[in-house]
Every structure is written in structure tokens, then in C-alpha cells.
Design a protein around this motif. Sequence first.
Motif, PDB file in Angstrom:
ATOM      1  N   VAL A  12     -17.346 109.576 -63.928  1.00 28.60           N
ATOM      2  CA  VAL A  12     -16.817 110.386 -62.831  1.00 28.60           C
ATOM      3  C   VAL A  12     -15.766 109.600 -62.050  1.00 28.60           C
ATOM      4  O   VAL A  12     -14.707 110.127 -61.684  1.00 28.60           O
ATOM      5  CB  VAL A  12     -17.953 110.840 -61.885  1.00 28.60           C
ATOM      6  CG1 VAL A  12     -17.377 111.468 -60.616  1.00 28.60           C
ATOM      7  CG2 VAL A  12     -18.867 111.831 -62.600  1.00 28.60           C
ATOM      8  N   GLU A  15     -12.594 109.480 -64.008  1.00 30.66           N
ATOM      9  CA  GLU A  15     -11.911 110.774 -63.978  1.00 30.66           C
ATOM     10  C   GLU A  15     -11.184 110.965 -62.645  1.00 30.66           C
ATOM     11  O   GLU A  15     -10.033 111.444 -62.619  1.00 30.66           O
ATOM     12  CB  GLU A  15     -12.917 111.904 -64.191  1.00 30.66           C
ATOM     13  CG  GLU A  15     -13.471 111.961 -65.614  1.00 30.66           C
ATOM     14  CD  GLU A  15     -14.583 112.982 -65.766  1.00 30.66           C
ATOM     15  OE1 GLU A  15     -15.026 113.524 -64.727  1.00 30.66           O
ATOM     16  OE2 GLU A  15     -15.014 113.230 -66.906  1.00 30.66           O
ATOM     17  N   LYS A  16     -11.826 110.582 -61.548  1.00 30.66           N
ATOM     18  CA  LYS A  16     -11.191 110.711 -60.232  1.00 30.66           C
ATOM     19  C   LYS A  16     -10.004 109.757 -60.104  1.00 30.66           C
ATOM     20  O   LYS A  16      -8.978 110.102 -59.525  1.00 30.66           O
ATOM     21  CB  LYS A  16     -12.217 110.446 -59.132  1.00 30.66           C
ATOM     22  CG  LYS A  16     -13.250 111.559 -58.985  1.00 30.66           C
ATOM     23  CD  LYS A  16     -14.202 111.295 -57.837  1.00 30.66           C
ATOM     24  CE  LYS A  16     -15.182 112.447 -57.676  1.00 30.66           C
ATOM     25  NZ  LYS A  16     -16.126 112.232 -56.548  1.00 30.66           N
ATOM     26  N   ARG A  17     -10.159 108.567 -60.667  1.00 28.61           N
ATOM     27  CA  ARG A  17      -9.065 107.596 -60.652  1.00 28.61           C
ATOM     28  C   ARG A  17      -7.847 108.162 -61.389  1.00 28.61           C
ATOM     29  O   ARG A  17      -6.719 108.050 -60.907  1.00 28.61           O
ATOM     30  CB  ARG A  17      -9.519 106.292 -61.306  1.00 28.61           C
ATOM     31  CG  ARG A  17      -8.444 105.208 -61.369  1.00 28.61           C
ATOM     32  CD  ARG A  17      -8.939 103.995 -62.137  1.00 28.61           C
ATOM     33  NE  ARG A  17      -7.925 102.957 -62.236  1.00 28.61           N
ATOM     34  CZ  ARG A  17      -7.739 102.000 -61.348  1.00 28.61           C
ATOM     35  NH1 ARG A  17      -8.527 101.946 -60.284  1.00 28.61           N
ATOM     36  NH2 ARG A  17      -6.791 101.099 -61.510  1.00 28.61           N
ATOM     37  N   LEU A  19      -7.096 111.306 -61.824  1.00 27.71           N
ATOM     38  CA  LEU A  19      -6.532 112.383 -61.002  1.00 27.71           C
ATOM     39  C   LEU A  19      -5.669 111.817 -59.881  1.00 27.71           C
ATOM     40  O   LEU A  19      -4.591 112.338 -59.583  1.00 27.71           O
ATOM     41  CB  LEU A  19      -7.659 113.239 -60.420  1.00 27.71           C
ATOM     42  CG  LEU A  19      -8.417 114.138 -61.392  1.00 27.71           C
ATOM     43  CD1 LEU A  19      -9.619 114.770 -60.692  1.00 27.71           C
ATOM     44  CD2 LEU A  19      -7.500 115.230 -61.938  1.00 27.71           C
ATOM     45  N   ILE A  20      -6.148 110.750 -59.256  1.00 27.55           N
ATOM     46  CA  ILE A  20      -5.408 110.119 -58.158  1.00 27.55           C
ATOM     47  C   ILE A  20      -4.086 109.549 -58.657  1.00 27.55           C
ATOM     48  O   ILE A  20      -3.030 109.758 -58.048  1.00 27.55           O
ATOM     49  CB  ILE A  20      -6.260 109.014 -57.499  1.00 27.55           C
ATOM     50  CG1 ILE A  20      -7.464 109.613 -56.788  1.00 27.55           C
ATOM     51  CG2 ILE A  20      -5.419 108.199 -56.509  1.00 27.55           C
ATOM     52  CD1 ILE A  20      -8.515 108.594 -56.365  1.00 27.55           C
ATOM     53  N   SER A  45      -4.817 115.418 -55.325  1.00 28.20           N
ATOM     54  CA  SER A  45      -5.709 115.064 -56.433  1.00 28.20           C
ATOM     55  C   SER A  45      -7.077 115.731 -56.334  1.00 28.20           C
ATOM     56  O   SER A  45      -7.857 115.716 -57.296  1.00 28.20           O
ATOM     57  CB  SER A  45      -5.890 113.544 -56.499  1.00 28.20           C
ATOM     58  OG  SER A  45      -6.470 113.051 -55.300  1.00 28.20           O
ATOM     59  N   VAL A  47      -9.594 114.880 -54.268  1.00 25.63           N
ATOM     60  CA  VAL A  47     -10.690 113.962 -53.944  1.00 25.63           C
ATOM     61  C   VAL A  47     -10.690 113.719 -52.435  1.00 25.63           C
ATOM     62  O   VAL A  47      -9.706 113.988 -51.754  1.00 25.63           O
ATOM     63  CB  VAL A  47     -10.547 112.618 -54.699  1.00 25.63           C
ATOM     64  CG1 VAL A  47     -10.435 112.852 -56.197  1.00 25.63           C
ATOM     65  CG2 VAL A  47      -9.351 111.824 -54.189  1.00 25.63           C
ATOM     66  N   THR A  51     -13.014 108.575 -51.007  1.00 24.30           N
ATOM     67  CA  THR A  51     -12.998 108.225 -52.429  1.00 24.30           C
ATOM     68  C   THR A  51     -11.706 107.521 -52.792  1.00 24.30           C
ATOM     69  O   THR A  51     -11.703 106.511 -53.517  1.00 24.30           O
ATOM     70  CB  THR A  51     -13.156 109.490 -53.294  1.00 24.30           C
ATOM     71  OG1 THR A  51     -14.442 110.065 -53.052  1.00 24.30           O
ATOM     72  CG2 THR A  51     -13.025 109.161 -54.776  1.00 24.30           C
TER      73      THR A  51
END
Length: 211
Positions: A12, A15-17, A19-20, A45, A47, A51
Motif C-alpha cells: 500500500v 502504491e501511494k508513493r 501516486l505521489i 494524488s 493521499v 501520508t
Amino acid sequence: MSRVVTTYHQRVAQEKRALIVAAATALFLESGYDRTSLALIAERSGVSRATLFKQFPSKAALFDAIVTESWSTADEGETPPAGNVVDGLGTIGRRYAELLSRPQMTDLFRIVIAELPRFPELAHAQFSHGKMPYFESVRGYLLAEHEAGTVRIEDVDVAATQFLGMISNYVFWPKLLVPDWEVSAVRIAQVVDEAVKTIAARYGATGASGE
């Protein structure tokens, strides 16, 4: 069970990284580095700000991540072993062509060029965290081939520059200047093969493997 949970959280976070990084790259291109805030990147992004700040405490750290990820090879393969310069340079050349063909590589250079007058530190980050580490890996490979006796190179810096330049001058730089520039996979393979042959012909030791 805890290992499964840890793996899930790591996935997770990755995945967030991603997106950022994607959102930041797009915003830097659209609005410029200076006018893009971390809060805006978090919003784009999808988030939370907490985060984003946990992963990237500053905009400079985020840009460094963009550079590092743009220059990472697709297969993360090890440097080829010395012993056959044609095979080794072929592997390196194909990786380099793939790297330069990625949209994010073009985006990175456009950001650096656009912001260079006001933010020279971006160019420094691109050079020190991206281009130079990659160049040093190619330089190190040629030096290993020289020490193995497969090539005779007096100046490995020049040889590495020649090899990478033959590929980038056809695959990358026109694309940076001409948005609709396209090169087929077949043509890219031909360009890499010719670059390998040129280096092998210029520096190959008589009777060495790969000639």
C-alpha cells in the motif's frame, strides 16, 4: 499473519508513493516547481498530507525521488560480467534505450530545463542522483573489460560517453524537442547494435572474446 500484514502495508505504501510521484511530476510540468505545493500534490494524488509528509518531508526530497525512479533500470539487472564486450554492451545498450524511451524520462528533463534559471539545484539533483550514477555504472563495466583484456581503452570516460551518446542522440534528444518523434523497436535495436559494433571495433583487443 504479521508477515502478511507487513507485506500488505508495504504494498500500500509503495502504491501511494507511486501516486505521489506521478502527481508531482504532472504538476511540476503543468504549474512549475515553485508554484506546486506539497498540499496540492497530496490533493492531486488522493493521499492525506500526513501520508505525503511521512514519505517526503520536503519538495526537494520528492524531486530527488522522481530523479532516482526515472533513472532506475526496468529490470534492475546487475552490470554484465566482463569477458564478452559485445554481449555486455548489448545488454547495457538495450537497458539504456528502454530507459530513455520512458515518458517520465522526457518529463524529468523538461522540468529541469524549464526551472534551471530559478532552481539550479534541480539540475544538480538530476546530475548527481541520476545521470552520474548511471554513467559510472557504464564506466565501471568498460573498466572491467579493459582489465580483463577484452578491450584496450585509455580513457574510459570518453568511451562511455561515446557509447551512451550514440544511443541517446537518436533515441532521446529528438524526442525531447519534437513531441511526436517516434522510433520503432526495430530501429532502436539497430541503433544499439551499431553503437556496440562501433565501440567493439574501436577498442576491442585483437583476438578478444566478442570480436
